[in-house]
Design an enzyme around this catalytic site. Structure first.
Site, mmCIF file in Angstrom:
data_model
loop_
_atom_site.group_PDB
_atom_site.id
_atom_site.type_symbol
_atom_site.label_atom_id
_atom_site.label_comp_id
_atom_site.label_asym_id
_atom_site.label_seq_id
_atom_site.Cartn_x
_atom_site.Cartn_y
_atom_site.Cartn_z
ATOM 1 C CG ASP A 209 39.125 37.008 45.377
ATOM 2 O OD1 ASP A 209 38.823 37.130 44.180
ATOM 3 O OD2 ASP A 209 40.073 37.615 45.908
ATOM 4 C CG ASP B 265 44.146 37.056 41.351
ATOM 5 O OD1 ASP B 265 45.019 36.195 41.163
ATOM 6 O OD2 ASP B 265 43.314 37.403 40.497
#
Length: 221
Positions: free
Chosen positions: A7, A9
């Site tokens: 991932d 952010d």
């Protein structure tokens, strides 16, 4: 062959590029602060709580792309990278990516944030493969709409499976698969890989990781 999914952010980045892009546009006067800042904060809180309506958010996030030429947007993005993104990239994140690359793993950033914002960030990490929400384009310019399935929650699974199928791969076909994420929104995909890792986890994901014995790592530096 192993698969390493990241991932972006609040995982590889010590911050949220989606949120910061809108704040950046507000800061340089492209978006009206009074109209947009409260909405940006509202959507960000919904995301963190796991209640975000992705289509409502994308309407808010992608519409500004349609009001400006791609050339102008690219120029703004270069400034955004310098001023906002580079300070969010931590040494532990770079080292983690480099470790997987050195091992010969297939490395993929998989993110709900749109590919216009995230493609240069993936390039900065030296990660070739990016699965992101794709803004719709016509003749090289953004329309303000979304192309295909948003890469969010269960949509990440849909997009990953399509990406793998295009290459003749399956998730189970990898000797090992790892996914690093900070967010409760990624629980559907975390449950599917062989080695889920909670990186800088929110409270919900931390509790789930502790309950199920998943590793918890700090990439904030």
């Amino acid at each position: 062959m192993n698969l390493a999914l990241f991932d972006l952010d609040n995982t590889l980045l010590n911050g949220d590029s989606d949120f910061e892009w809108s704040q950046f546009l507000i800061g340089i006067g492209v978006l009206d602060r009074e109209l947009f800042e409260a909405k940006n904060l509202h959507f960000y809180e919904q995301y963190k709580q796991g209640t975000l309506d992705i289509h409502e958010f994308l309407d808010f996030q992608l519409k500004p792309l349609s009001r400006h030429s791609r050339k102008t947007l690219d120029e703004w993005h270069q400034q955004f990278m310098r001023d906002k993104v580079m300070p969010m990239i931590t040494k532990p994140s770079r080292e983690l990516v480099a470790k997987h690359q050195a091992a010969g793993d297939v490395c993929v950033i998989i993110t709900a944030t749109n590919s216009f914002v995230t493609a240069p960030i993936a390039h900065e990490f030296g990660i070739e493969h990016l699965i992101a929400t794709d803004p719709e384009q016509k003749d090289g310019e953004f329309t303000g709409g979304v192309a295909g399935v948003p890469s969010f929650r269960e949509g990440k699974i849909t997009r990953l499976e399509s990406w793998l199928a295009e290459r003749g791969w399956t998730l189970d076909g990898f000797a090992d698969s790892t996914f690093y994420s900070d967010s409760l929104n990624d629980l559907p995909l975390l449950r599917m890989v062989k080695h889920p890792v909670a990186a800088n986890p929110d409270a919900t994901l931390r509790a789930h990781a502790e309950q199920h014995g998943w590793p918890i790592v700090n990439l904030r530096g």
